[in-house]
Design a protein around this motif. Sequence first.
Motif, PDB file in Angstrom:
ATOM      1  N   LYS A 156      10.402  45.699 -56.228  1.00 19.37           N
ATOM      2  CA  LYS A 156      10.945  44.616 -57.037  1.00 19.37           C
ATOM      3  C   LYS A 156      11.888  43.728 -56.241  1.00 19.37           C
ATOM      4  CE  LYS A 156      10.542  46.981 -61.448  1.00 19.37           C
ATOM      5  NZ  LYS A 156      11.269  47.539 -62.593  1.00 19.37           N
ATOM      6  N   ARG A 157      12.385  44.226 -55.106  1.00 17.43           N
ATOM      7  CA  ARG A 157      13.327  43.436 -54.335  1.00 17.43           C
ATOM      8  C   ARG A 157      12.635  42.434 -53.438  1.00 17.43           C
ATOM      9  NH1 ARG A 157      17.344  47.259 -51.319  1.00 17.43           N
ATOM     10  NH2 ARG A 157      18.201  45.231 -50.764  1.00 17.43           N
ATOM     11  N   LEU A 158      11.344  42.648 -53.149  1.00 14.80           N
ATOM     12  CA  LEU A 158      10.680  41.802 -52.180  1.00 14.80           C
ATOM     13  C   LEU A 158      10.693  40.324 -52.533  1.00 14.80           C
ATOM     14  CD1 LEU A 158       7.663  43.997 -51.093  1.00 14.80           C
ATOM     15  CD2 LEU A 158       9.686  43.379 -49.774  1.00 14.80           C
ATOM     16  N   PRO A 159      10.355  39.919 -53.797  1.00 18.26           N
ATOM     17  CA  PRO A 159      10.377  38.495 -54.100  1.00 18.26           C
ATOM     18  C   PRO A 159      11.749  37.878 -53.897  1.00 18.26           C
ATOM     19  CG  PRO A 159       9.175  39.708 -55.793  1.00 18.26           C
ATOM     20  CD  PRO A 159       9.857  40.712 -54.912  1.00 18.26           C
ATOM     21  N   LEU A 160      12.810  38.619 -54.262  1.00 20.89           N
ATOM     22  CA  LEU A 160      14.154  38.082 -54.111  1.00 20.89           C
ATOM     23  C   LEU A 160      14.469  37.880 -52.638  1.00 20.89           C
ATOM     24  CD1 LEU A 160      16.859  37.237 -55.217  1.00 20.89           C
ATOM     25  CD2 LEU A 160      17.543  39.647 -55.249  1.00 20.89           C
ATOM     26  N   ILE A 161      14.096  38.870 -51.821  1.00 19.73           N
ATOM     27  CA  ILE A 161      14.343  38.756 -50.390  1.00 19.73           C
ATOM     28  C   ILE A 161      13.595  37.550 -49.831  1.00 19.73           C
ATOM     29  CG2 ILE A 161      13.916  39.860 -48.175  1.00 19.73           C
ATOM     30  CD1 ILE A 161      14.379  42.547 -49.606  1.00 19.73           C
ATOM     31  N   SER A 162      12.341  37.401 -50.264  1.00 21.15           N
ATOM     32  CA  SER A 162      11.553  36.284 -49.778  1.00 21.15           C
ATOM     33  C   SER A 162      12.177  34.966 -50.183  1.00 21.15           C
ATOM     34  CB  SER A 162      10.123  36.373 -50.333  1.00 21.15           C
ATOM     35  OG  SER A 162       9.506  37.551 -49.903  1.00 21.15           O
ATOM     36  N   THR A 163      12.671  34.907 -51.418  1.00 22.87           N
ATOM     37  CA  THR A 163      13.277  33.681 -51.902  1.00 22.87           C
ATOM     38  C   THR A 163      14.532  33.358 -51.117  1.00 22.87           C
ATOM     39  OG1 THR A 163      12.423  34.129 -54.096  1.00 22.87           O
ATOM     40  CG2 THR A 163      14.198  32.534 -53.930  1.00 22.87           C
TER      41      THR A 163
ATOM     42  N   SER B 108      12.439  31.976 -62.711  1.00 22.48           N
ATOM     43  CA  SER B 108      11.554  30.974 -62.106  1.00 22.48           C
ATOM     44  C   SER B 108      11.855  30.772 -60.625  1.00 22.48           C
ATOM     45  CB  SER B 108      11.667  29.639 -62.852  1.00 22.48           C
ATOM     46  OG  SER B 108      12.993  29.145 -62.809  1.00 22.48           O
ATOM     47  N   LYS B 109      13.062  31.102 -60.198  1.00 24.59           N
ATOM     48  CA  LYS B 109      13.392  30.966 -58.776  1.00 24.59           C
ATOM     49  C   LYS B 109      12.597  31.963 -57.923  1.00 24.59           C
ATOM     50  CE  LYS B 109      16.716  27.933 -59.584  1.00 24.59           C
ATOM     51  NZ  LYS B 109      16.707  27.919 -61.061  1.00 24.59           N
ATOM     52  N   LEU B 110      12.088  33.027 -58.549  1.00 22.43           N
ATOM     53  CA  LEU B 110      11.315  34.022 -57.811  1.00 22.43           C
ATOM     54  C   LEU B 110       9.858  33.635 -57.657  1.00 22.43           C
ATOM     55  CD1 LEU B 110      12.681  37.316 -59.459  1.00 22.43           C
ATOM     56  CD2 LEU B 110      13.524  36.145 -57.425  1.00 22.43           C
ATOM     57  N   TRP B 111       9.410  32.687 -58.439  1.00 26.07           N
ATOM     58  CA  TRP B 111       7.973  32.370 -58.458  1.00 26.07           C
ATOM     59  C   TRP B 111       7.492  31.791 -57.135  1.00 26.07           C
ATOM     60  CZ3 TRP B 111       7.895  29.521 -63.871  1.00 26.07           C
ATOM     61  CH2 TRP B 111       8.250  30.461 -64.855  1.00 26.07           C
ATOM     62  N   ALA B 112       8.371  31.090 -56.430  1.00 27.36           N
ATOM     63  CA  ALA B 112       7.980  30.469 -55.153  1.00 27.36           C
ATOM     64  C   ALA B 112       8.598  31.261 -54.007  1.00 27.36           C
ATOM     65  CB  ALA B 112       8.423  29.018 -55.120  1.00 27.36           C
ATOM     66  N   GLY B 113       8.267  32.536 -53.922  1.00 31.20           N
ATOM     67  CA  GLY B 113       8.933  33.432 -52.990  1.00 31.20           C
ATOM     68  C   GLY B 113       8.432  33.371 -51.562  1.00 31.20           C
ATOM     69  N   THR B 114       7.353  32.644 -51.322  1.00 26.33           N
ATOM     70  CA  THR B 114       6.847  32.490 -49.961  1.00 26.33           C
ATOM     71  C   THR B 114       6.573  31.016 -49.707  1.00 26.33           C
ATOM     72  OG1 THR B 114       4.525  32.690 -50.580  1.00 26.33           O
ATOM     73  CG2 THR B 114       5.710  34.745 -50.119  1.00 26.33           C
ATOM     74  N   LEU B 115       6.422  30.671 -48.447  1.00 22.11           N
ATOM     75  CA  LEU B 115       6.090  29.276 -48.130  1.00 22.11           C
ATOM     76  C   LEU B 115       4.755  28.878 -48.737  1.00 22.11           C
ATOM     77  CD1 LEU B 115       7.162  28.640 -44.422  1.00 22.11           C
ATOM     78  CD2 LEU B 115       7.813  27.311 -46.442  1.00 22.11           C
ATOM     79  N   SER B 116       3.806  29.808 -48.729  1.00 22.01           N
ATOM     80  CA  SER B 116       2.492  29.499 -49.294  1.00 22.01           C
ATOM     81  C   SER B 116       2.592  29.191 -50.784  1.00 22.01           C
ATOM     82  CB  SER B 116       1.535  30.673 -49.071  1.00 22.01           C
ATOM     83  OG  SER B 116       0.259  30.376 -49.588  1.00 22.01           O
ATOM     84  N   ARG B 117       3.400  29.981 -51.508  1.00 23.50           N
ATOM     85  CA  ARG B 117       3.539  29.745 -52.941  1.00 23.50           C
ATOM     86  C   ARG B 117       4.335  28.456 -53.196  1.00 23.50           C
ATOM     87  NH1 ARG B 117       1.956  33.339 -56.533  1.00 23.50           N
ATOM     88  NH2 ARG B 117       3.424  32.588 -58.098  1.00 23.50           N
ATOM     89  N   ARG B 118       5.332  28.195 -52.372  1.00 22.06           N
ATOM     90  CA  ARG B 118       6.069  26.939 -52.547  1.00 22.06           C
ATOM     91  C   ARG B 118       5.140  25.740 -52.337  1.00 22.06           C
ATOM     92  NH1 ARG B 118      11.500  25.011 -52.230  1.00 22.06           N
ATOM     93  NH2 ARG B 118      11.547  22.866 -51.495  1.00 22.06           N
ATOM     94  N   LEU B 119       4.291  25.858 -51.315  1.00 20.80           N
ATOM     95  CA  LEU B 119       3.325  24.783 -51.061  1.00 20.80           C
ATOM     96  C   LEU B 119       2.379  24.633 -52.253  1.00 20.80           C
ATOM     97  CD1 LEU B 119       2.054  22.712 -49.091  1.00 20.80           C
ATOM     98  CD2 LEU B 119       0.672  24.598 -48.166  1.00 20.80           C
ATOM     99  N   GLY B 120       1.934  25.782 -52.785  1.00 18.45           N
ATOM    100  CA  GLY B 120       1.040  25.721 -53.936  1.00 18.45           C
ATOM    101  C   GLY B 120       1.686  25.049 -55.128  1.00 18.45           C
TER     102      GLY B 120
END
Length: 506
Positions: A2-9, A386-398
Motif C-alpha cells: 500500500k505504500r508504493l503509490p505514495l512513494i511513487s507520488t 486522487s493524488k495517488l492516481w498519477a503515481g508514475t510518469l506513465s500514469r501522469r502522462l496518461g
Amino acid sequence: MKRLPLISTLFLFAMALITLFHEASQGAIRITEIHSSNSPLVTFRVVLRAGEINSPAGKEGLNALTAYVIAQGGTQELSYQQVVEKLYPWAANINVQVDQEITTFIGTVHRDHLDAFYKLFTDLLLHPRFDESDFSRVKDLGLNYLKNSLRSTSDEQLGKQALNTMLYANHPYKNTEFGTVQGLTTSTLDDVKAYYKKTYTQGNFWFGIAGGYPKSLIEKIKTDFSMLPEVPFSEVTLPKPEPINNLEVMVVEKPARAFAISMGHPLSLTRKEKDFYALLVANSYFGEHRTFNGVLMNRLRGDRGLNYGDYSYVEKFVGGVGSGNVFPELNTPLRQQFFSIWLRPVQPENTHFAIRNALFEFKNFVEQGLSKEDFEKTKKFVLNYSKLWAGTLSRRLGYQMDSEFYGTEYFIDRIDKELKSLSVEEVNAAVKKYLDYKNVKIAVVVDEGKGNEIMNSMISNMISPIKYASPVSPNILEQDKFIEAFQLSINKEESKVVKANELFEK
C-alpha cells in the motif's frame, strides 16, 4: 504494497516536471510531453485516434486486430521473436490497449537503451512486418478471447460487456473493444493492411512521451512520423444513446456457480463539465472502487456478506479484474459516458435480493443525497486519494492526454480546484440531476437453465429473502424485510433471456 503509490507520488513531486503540449499543425503530429531531466526512465503513450467505432461494418474488431498485429508482430527488419529477444535484456516492454475511441501503444525503457528502443518502437508503428503467422496468431487469440474467455470464464467481464451492449444498442459503442466473432472471423491480412493504410495517418497519431529523454528526440519524432499520409483527424459522429424505460433486464445464461450483476445508464456529462466533479465526490461516497468507504460496499458486503465487492462509477472503468492495480487503466476516454454499478458475483439464491439491495440503496442515495458530515469526509478523502492516481510518469502522462482529449486542464489538478470550492448542496443537486434509479439497464449472468426463473421472479416481484450463512444483527434482519419486497418496475417488453454464445457474435 500500500505504500508504493505514495512513494511513487512523492518521487514524482521530487522530480522537476515540465509538461508541454504541441498543437498539431499541417505536416506534424500532435505531441504531449512531460520532461523530467533526472528521470532514469522514458515512457511512451502513442495514441491512435481511432478505436472500435472506426472498424468498418462487417469487419468489427479490425481496429483491435490491426493494433495487435503491429504491437505483437515484427518489423520489416525483425521477426516478432527477434523483437522479443531485443526487448528482454533492456527490461523494456511494448503493449497495446484498444478501446472504443482510441488505441494506445505503450512502452517504457531505461534511458540508457532509449535510442535502440525508440527505433524498435517506431519501426513497429511505421514499418510493421504484417507477417501472415503474426496475423494468424493474433486473430486466434482475439477469437479465443471472445468465444472462450469472455463468454465462458470471466463472468464479471461478461456482465460488464453485456451491459455495454444494452446501453449502446444501435450506437457505435455497441461492440466490445475486440469487435465481434463474425467480424474477426471474416477479417483478412489484406483488410489489416488496408485499415493501417487508411487509419494510421499523421492526423490520427498523437505522441505522448515522458521522462528523461533528450529534447532533440522531439524533432526526430516529428520527422519520423512525417512519412505517414497527411490526412486530418476526422471524428466519428455519435448519436444519443436510446432512452431507457423503467428497468430493462438482460439475463445471460452460461455455466456459472455464482451470478454476476452489472447495471447502469448513460450520463450526459464528462470530465469537461463542472458537475462531473460533484458526481465524483458523490460516487466516492456511494461506491468508490476497491475501498470500504462506499455505501454499497458497507451495506451489501459489510452488513450482509453478500459478495466480495460492490462498486459504482461515473465513467467507464477499465481494470480491476486481474489488472493488479486498484486504479483504473488510462487512455480509455469516451465522449459519451455512463454511470454503472458492479456487484461482484453473488450466491445464486441471493441474486434477486442483491439486485433489490443495490437499487434500494441507489434510490436512497439519489433521494437523500449526502449529509454535510458525509460530504466533508468524502471530499477530504477524494482530495487526498486522487493524488495517488498519477503515481508514475506513465500514469501522469496518461492523465494529461486524457485531459486533453476531454478539453480540460490536468485532471488531478482540476479535481483539487473544483473540490476545494464544492458544496454539499451542489453535490446533491448533481446527483438528482444526472442519476436515475428508475430507468436502469441490468445485466445478470446466471447458470444455464436459470434465466427464466430469475427473470420471472423479478418481473412478478416475487419476495426474495436473503439466505445467511451466519447470524446478523436484528436491525439488518428488520431492514431485510423491506428490501426483499422492494418493488422493481421491470420493462417486460425490453427484457430478455439469452445464451452467452449469442452475445458478441455479430
